[in-house]
Write a protein that holds these residues in place. Structure first.
Motif, PDB file in Angstrom:
ATOM      1  N   GLY A  41       0.816  -1.213   0.000  1.00  0.00           N
ATOM      2  CA  GLY A  41       0.000   0.000   0.000  1.00  0.00           C
ATOM      3  C   GLY A  41       0.846   1.257   0.000  1.00  0.00           C
ATOM      4  N   THR A 103      -5.141  -1.596   4.390  1.00  0.00           N
ATOM      5  CA  THR A 103      -6.531  -1.326   4.016  1.00  0.00           C
ATOM      6  C   THR A 103      -6.814   0.170   4.001  1.00  0.00           C
ATOM      7  OG1 THR A 103      -7.179  -3.429   5.026  1.00  0.00           O
ATOM      8  CG2 THR A 103      -8.931  -1.854   4.559  1.00  0.00           C
ATOM      9  N   THR A 106      -5.016   1.893   0.951  1.00  0.00           N
ATOM     10  CA  THR A 106      -5.716   1.551  -0.296  1.00  0.00           C
ATOM     11  C   THR A 106      -7.008   2.340  -0.425  1.00  0.00           C
ATOM     12  OG1 THR A 106      -4.799  -0.695  -0.235  1.00  0.00           O
ATOM     13  CG2 THR A 106      -6.721  -0.332  -1.634  1.00  0.00           C
ATOM     14  N   TYR A 115     -10.753   4.438  -8.426  1.00  0.00           N
ATOM     15  CA  TYR A 115     -10.277   3.068  -8.638  1.00  0.00           C
ATOM     16  C   TYR A 115     -10.080   2.756 -10.122  1.00  0.00           C
ATOM     17  CZ  TYR A 115     -11.193   2.117  -3.711  1.00  0.00           C
ATOM     18  OH  TYR A 115     -11.168   2.132  -2.333  1.00  0.00           O
ATOM     19  N   THR A 213      -3.489   1.453 -10.086  1.00  0.00           N
ATOM     20  CA  THR A 213      -4.766   1.338  -9.370  1.00  0.00           C
ATOM     21  C   THR A 213      -4.448   1.145  -7.894  1.00  0.00           C
ATOM     22  OG1 THR A 213      -4.890  -1.075  -9.587  1.00  0.00           O
ATOM     23  CG2 THR A 213      -5.903   0.240 -11.345  1.00  0.00           C
ATOM     24  N   GLY A 215      -5.243  -1.156  -5.899  1.00  0.00           N
ATOM     25  CA  GLY A 215      -4.950  -2.543  -5.557  1.00  0.00           C
ATOM     26  C   GLY A 215      -3.958  -3.209  -6.484  1.00  0.00           C
ATOM     27  N   ASP A 218      -1.720  -5.886  -4.798  1.00  0.00           N
ATOM     28  CA  ASP A 218      -2.308  -6.880  -3.889  1.00  0.00           C
ATOM     29  C   ASP A 218      -1.838  -8.288  -4.240  1.00  0.00           C
ATOM     30  OD1 ASP A 218      -3.553  -4.835  -2.641  1.00  0.00           O
ATOM     31  OD2 ASP A 218      -5.567  -5.262  -3.384  1.00  0.00           O
TER      32      ASP A 218
END
Length: 293
Positions: A41, A103, A106, A115, A213, A215, A218
Protein backbone atom coordinates in the motif's frame (compact mmCIF):
# COMPACT_ATOMS: atom_id res chain seq x y z
CA UNK A 1 13.87 -23.16 -27.89
CA UNK A 2 12.72 -19.63 -28.63
CA UNK A 3 9.52 -20.23 -26.66
CA UNK A 4 11.47 -21.52 -23.66
CA UNK A 5 13.80 -18.50 -23.65
CA UNK A 6 10.83 -16.14 -23.98
CA UNK A 7 9.11 -17.77 -21.00
CA UNK A 8 12.28 -17.47 -18.92
CA UNK A 9 12.73 -13.82 -19.86
CA UNK A 10 9.10 -12.97 -19.13
CA UNK A 11 9.37 -14.87 -15.84
CA UNK A 12 12.44 -12.86 -14.83
CA UNK A 13 10.62 -9.65 -15.69
CA UNK A 14 7.59 -10.61 -13.58
CA UNK A 15 9.87 -11.92 -10.83
CA UNK A 16 11.56 -8.51 -10.73
CA UNK A 17 8.19 -6.99 -9.80
CA UNK A 18 7.86 -9.43 -6.92
CA UNK A 19 11.47 -8.76 -5.95
CA UNK A 20 10.97 -4.99 -5.81
CA UNK A 21 8.32 -5.40 -3.14
CA UNK A 22 10.12 -8.25 -1.39
CA UNK A 23 13.25 -6.12 -0.94
CA UNK A 24 11.24 -3.43 0.85
CA UNK A 25 9.74 -6.10 3.14
CA UNK A 26 13.23 -7.43 3.90
CA UNK A 27 14.46 -3.91 4.66
CA UNK A 28 11.75 -3.45 7.31
CA UNK A 29 12.40 -6.92 8.69
CA UNK A 30 16.14 -6.35 8.93
CA UNK A 31 15.55 -2.96 10.61
CA UNK A 32 12.71 -3.76 12.99
CA UNK A 33 12.38 -7.55 13.08
CA UNK A 34 8.79 -7.55 11.79
CA UNK A 35 6.95 -8.19 8.51
CA UNK A 36 5.17 -5.14 7.11
CA UNK A 37 2.03 -6.13 5.21
CA UNK A 38 1.37 -2.46 4.46
CA UNK A 39 4.46 -2.23 2.24
CA UNK A 40 2.45 -2.75 -0.94
CA UNK A 41 0.00 0.00 0.00
CA UNK A 42 2.83 2.42 0.79
CA UNK A 43 4.43 1.66 -2.59
CA UNK A 44 1.11 2.33 -4.34
CA UNK A 45 0.66 5.61 -2.45
CA UNK A 46 4.13 6.74 -3.53
CA UNK A 47 3.28 5.90 -7.15
CA UNK A 48 0.17 8.07 -6.90
CA UNK A 49 2.28 10.89 -5.44
CA UNK A 50 4.60 10.63 -8.45
CA UNK A 51 1.54 10.64 -10.71
CA UNK A 52 0.23 13.79 -9.03
CA UNK A 53 3.51 15.62 -9.61
CA UNK A 54 3.53 14.42 -13.23
CA UNK A 55 0.14 16.06 -13.62
CA UNK A 56 1.72 19.34 -12.49
CA UNK A 57 4.22 19.14 -15.34
CA UNK A 58 7.16 17.86 -13.27
CA UNK A 59 9.57 15.61 -15.28
CA UNK A 60 9.27 11.88 -14.55
CA UNK A 61 12.68 11.44 -12.90
CA UNK A 62 12.13 14.45 -10.66
CA UNK A 63 8.58 13.34 -9.79
CA UNK A 64 9.87 9.93 -8.69
CA UNK A 65 12.71 11.53 -6.70
CA UNK A 66 10.23 13.78 -4.87
CA UNK A 67 8.01 10.77 -4.16
CA UNK A 68 11.03 8.90 -2.73
CA UNK A 69 11.79 11.77 -0.34
CA UNK A 70 8.14 12.10 0.71
CA UNK A 71 7.88 8.34 1.18
CA UNK A 72 10.96 8.32 3.42
CA UNK A 73 9.39 10.99 5.61
CA UNK A 74 6.04 9.18 5.62
CA UNK A 75 7.64 5.88 6.63
CA UNK A 76 9.49 7.55 9.49
CA UNK A 77 6.29 9.27 10.68
CA UNK A 78 4.30 6.01 10.53
CA UNK A 79 6.91 4.29 12.68
CA UNK A 80 7.11 7.15 15.17
CA UNK A 81 3.41 7.84 15.60
CA UNK A 82 1.81 4.44 14.98
CA UNK A 83 4.08 1.41 14.96
CA UNK A 84 6.17 2.42 17.96
CA UNK A 85 3.12 1.93 20.18
CA UNK A 86 3.14 -1.78 19.28
CA UNK A 87 6.86 -2.51 19.02
CA UNK A 88 8.17 -4.64 21.84
CA UNK A 89 4.73 -6.13 22.47
CA UNK A 90 2.96 -9.07 20.87
CA UNK A 91 4.33 -9.41 17.30
CA UNK A 92 0.94 -10.61 16.06
CA UNK A 93 -0.63 -7.31 17.12
CA UNK A 94 1.91 -5.32 15.10
CA UNK A 95 1.25 -7.51 12.05
CA UNK A 96 -2.51 -6.92 12.33
CA UNK A 97 -1.82 -3.17 12.55
CA UNK A 98 0.12 -3.30 9.27
CA UNK A 99 -2.77 -5.16 7.62
CA UNK A 100 -5.13 -2.43 8.82
CA UNK A 101 -2.72 0.21 7.54
CA UNK A 102 -2.72 -1.49 4.12
CA UNK A 103 -6.53 -1.33 4.02
CA UNK A 104 -6.51 2.32 5.10
CA UNK A 105 -3.92 3.41 2.51
CA UNK A 106 -5.72 1.55 -0.30
CA UNK A 107 -9.01 3.21 0.66
CA UNK A 108 -7.44 6.68 0.81
CA UNK A 109 -5.84 6.21 -2.63
CA UNK A 110 -9.19 5.11 -4.07
CA UNK A 111 -10.98 8.05 -2.47
CA UNK A 112 -8.53 10.63 -3.81
CA UNK A 113 -7.63 9.19 -7.23
CA UNK A 114 -10.57 6.78 -7.83
CA UNK A 115 -10.28 3.07 -8.64
CA UNK A 116 -9.91 3.56 -12.40
CA UNK A 117 -6.82 2.31 -14.20
CA UNK A 118 -4.36 5.15 -14.78
CA UNK A 119 -1.46 5.10 -17.22
CA UNK A 120 1.91 5.68 -15.55
CA UNK A 121 4.87 6.42 -17.85
CA UNK A 122 7.89 4.15 -17.78
CA UNK A 123 11.48 5.14 -17.13
CA UNK A 124 12.51 2.89 -20.01
CA UNK A 125 11.51 2.64 -23.71
CA UNK A 126 8.58 0.38 -24.50
CA UNK A 127 10.06 -1.32 -27.58
CA UNK A 128 11.88 -4.65 -27.68
CA UNK A 129 15.01 -6.16 -29.22
CA UNK A 130 15.58 -9.78 -30.38
CA UNK A 131 17.70 -12.22 -28.38
CA UNK A 132 18.12 -15.95 -29.23
CA UNK A 133 14.72 -16.10 -30.85
CA UNK A 134 12.97 -14.19 -28.05
CA UNK A 135 11.94 -10.56 -27.70
CA UNK A 136 13.28 -8.63 -24.72
CA UNK A 137 11.63 -5.34 -23.86
CA UNK A 138 13.83 -2.50 -22.65
CA UNK A 139 11.31 -1.96 -19.85
CA UNK A 140 11.76 -5.49 -18.54
CA UNK A 141 15.54 -5.32 -18.89
CA UNK A 142 15.67 -1.96 -17.12
CA UNK A 143 13.52 -3.22 -14.24
CA UNK A 144 15.70 -6.33 -13.95
CA UNK A 145 18.92 -4.29 -13.78
CA UNK A 146 17.52 -1.78 -11.27
CA UNK A 147 16.37 -4.58 -8.96
CA UNK A 148 19.75 -6.31 -9.26
CA UNK A 149 21.51 -3.04 -8.35
CA UNK A 150 19.23 -2.43 -5.34
CA UNK A 151 19.82 -6.01 -4.20
CA UNK A 152 23.59 -5.48 -4.19
CA UNK A 153 23.30 -2.11 -2.44
CA UNK A 154 21.09 -3.52 0.31
CA UNK A 155 23.45 -6.44 0.84
CA UNK A 156 26.35 -3.99 1.18
CA UNK A 157 24.27 -1.77 3.49
CA UNK A 158 23.54 -4.54 5.98
CA UNK A 159 26.96 -6.21 5.78
CA UNK A 160 29.49 -3.43 5.30
CA UNK A 161 28.15 -0.15 6.77
CA UNK A 162 27.84 1.02 10.36
CA UNK A 163 24.22 2.09 9.98
CA UNK A 164 23.31 -1.25 8.41
CA UNK A 165 24.94 -3.19 11.24
CA UNK A 166 23.22 -0.90 13.75
CA UNK A 167 19.83 -1.52 12.11
CA UNK A 168 20.39 -5.28 12.30
CA UNK A 169 21.43 -5.02 15.94
CA UNK A 170 18.29 -3.05 16.83
CA UNK A 171 16.06 -5.56 15.03
CA UNK A 172 17.75 -8.46 16.80
CA UNK A 173 17.73 -7.03 20.33
CA UNK A 174 16.46 -3.46 20.88
CA UNK A 175 17.09 -3.47 24.64
CA UNK A 176 20.69 -4.64 24.36
CA UNK A 177 21.27 -2.14 21.53
CA UNK A 178 19.94 0.65 23.72
CA UNK A 179 22.31 -0.33 26.53
CA UNK A 180 25.15 -0.23 24.00
CA UNK A 181 24.37 3.40 23.24
CA UNK A 182 22.57 2.99 19.91
CA UNK A 183 19.70 5.46 19.28
CA UNK A 184 17.07 2.75 18.89
CA UNK A 185 14.10 5.02 18.20
CA UNK A 186 15.95 6.98 15.55
CA UNK A 187 17.23 3.83 13.87
CA UNK A 188 13.73 2.34 13.73
CA UNK A 189 12.49 5.50 12.04
CA UNK A 190 15.36 5.31 9.54
CA UNK A 191 14.57 1.66 8.81
CA UNK A 192 10.91 2.37 8.08
CA UNK A 193 11.86 5.46 6.07
CA UNK A 194 14.33 3.53 3.91
CA UNK A 195 11.78 0.77 3.31
CA UNK A 196 9.13 3.32 2.28
CA UNK A 197 11.63 5.03 -0.05
CA UNK A 198 12.47 1.67 -1.61
CA UNK A 199 8.74 1.08 -1.95
CA UNK A 200 8.51 4.33 -3.91
CA UNK A 201 11.08 3.00 -6.38
CA UNK A 202 9.19 -0.29 -6.57
CA UNK A 203 5.92 1.52 -7.26
CA UNK A 204 7.51 3.55 -10.06
CA UNK A 205 8.89 0.38 -11.66
CA UNK A 206 5.69 -1.66 -11.32
CA UNK A 207 3.01 0.91 -12.21
CA UNK A 208 3.86 1.14 -15.96
CA UNK A 209 3.57 -2.64 -16.31
CA UNK A 210 0.42 -3.27 -14.24
CA UNK A 211 -1.31 0.14 -14.65
CA UNK A 212 -1.83 2.35 -11.62
CA UNK A 213 -4.77 1.34 -9.37
CA UNK A 214 -5.12 1.26 -5.55
CA UNK A 215 -4.95 -2.54 -5.56
CA UNK A 216 -2.27 -3.00 -8.21
CA UNK A 217 0.16 -4.68 -5.78
CA UNK A 218 -2.31 -6.88 -3.89
CA UNK A 219 -1.45 -9.96 -5.95
CA UNK A 220 2.25 -9.11 -6.14
CA UNK A 221 2.34 -8.80 -2.33
CA UNK A 222 1.43 -12.49 -1.99
CA UNK A 223 4.26 -13.51 -4.30
CA UNK A 224 6.65 -11.08 -2.58
CA UNK A 225 5.90 -12.63 0.81
CA UNK A 226 6.46 -16.08 -0.69
CA UNK A 227 9.82 -14.87 -2.03
CA UNK A 228 10.77 -13.51 1.41
CA UNK A 229 10.00 -16.84 3.07
CA UNK A 230 11.59 -18.87 0.29
CA UNK A 231 14.76 -16.81 0.00
CA UNK A 232 15.18 -16.05 3.70
CA UNK A 233 14.05 -12.84 5.40
CA UNK A 234 17.65 -12.02 6.34
CA UNK A 235 19.03 -12.07 2.79
CA UNK A 236 18.32 -9.41 0.11
CA UNK A 237 20.10 -11.59 -2.45
CA UNK A 238 18.04 -14.59 -1.38
CA UNK A 239 14.66 -12.91 -1.80
CA UNK A 240 15.54 -11.54 -5.23
CA UNK A 241 16.78 -14.93 -6.45
CA UNK A 242 13.64 -16.53 -4.98
CA UNK A 243 11.39 -13.96 -6.69
CA UNK A 244 13.08 -14.58 -10.05
CA UNK A 245 12.79 -18.33 -9.49
CA UNK A 246 9.08 -17.99 -8.71
CA UNK A 247 8.45 -15.92 -11.83
CA UNK A 248 10.31 -18.32 -14.12
CA UNK A 249 8.86 -21.56 -12.68
CA UNK A 250 5.35 -20.11 -12.74
CA UNK A 251 5.67 -19.35 -16.46
CA UNK A 252 7.27 -22.68 -17.32
CA UNK A 253 4.72 -24.65 -15.28
CA UNK A 254 1.81 -22.89 -16.97
CA UNK A 255 3.03 -23.92 -20.44
CA UNK A 256 4.86 -27.23 -19.99
CA UNK A 257 2.82 -28.92 -17.23
CA UNK A 258 -0.61 -29.72 -18.73
CA UNK A 259 -2.61 -30.15 -15.52
CA UNK A 260 -1.38 -26.78 -14.18
CA UNK A 261 -1.98 -24.44 -17.10
CA UNK A 262 -2.60 -20.74 -16.59
CA UNK A 263 -5.45 -21.29 -14.13
CA UNK A 264 -3.36 -23.11 -11.50
CA UNK A 265 0.04 -21.50 -12.07
CA UNK A 266 -0.36 -19.55 -8.82
CA UNK A 267 0.11 -22.89 -7.01
CA UNK A 268 3.63 -23.35 -8.41
CA UNK A 269 5.47 -20.99 -6.02
CA UNK A 270 3.62 -22.38 -3.02
CA UNK A 271 4.47 -25.97 -3.94
CA UNK A 272 8.09 -24.84 -4.26
CA UNK A 273 7.79 -23.04 -0.93
CA UNK A 274 6.43 -26.16 0.77
CA UNK A 275 9.25 -28.35 -0.57
CA UNK A 276 12.03 -25.91 0.34
CA UNK A 277 10.76 -25.27 3.87
CA UNK A 278 10.66 -29.01 4.54
CA UNK A 279 14.39 -29.13 3.76
CA UNK A 280 15.52 -25.67 4.91
CA UNK A 281 13.01 -23.97 7.25
CA UNK A 282 15.12 -20.79 7.27
CA UNK A 283 14.81 -20.46 3.48
CA UNK A 284 17.35 -20.94 0.71
CA UNK A 285 19.68 -18.14 1.82
CA UNK A 286 18.45 -17.49 5.37
CA UNK A 287 20.41 -17.98 8.56
CA UNK A 288 19.50 -20.40 11.30
CA UNK A 289 18.34 -18.71 14.48
CA UNK A 290 20.22 -19.90 17.53
CA UNK A 291 18.43 -19.42 20.84
CA UNK A 292 20.53 -19.68 23.98
CA UNK A 293 18.78 -20.62 27.21
Amino acid sequence: MGTFIQLVIDGLAMGSIYAALALAIVLVNQSTGMINFAQGGMAVLSAYVSYAFLGMGVPLILAIAIAVVISFALGAVVERLLMRRFEGGDPDTAVVVTVGLLTLITGVCGMIWSYNNLQFPSLFPGDSFPFLGAAISWRSLGTFLVIAAIMVLLQLLFRKTKIGLALRAVADNPRSSSFSGLPVGRLLMVGWGLAAALGAVAGALVAPRLSLTPGMLDGALVYALAAVILGGASSPIGVVVAAWLIGVLENLGAVYVPFIGHDLKIAVPFILLFVVLLIRPQGLFGRKTVVRV
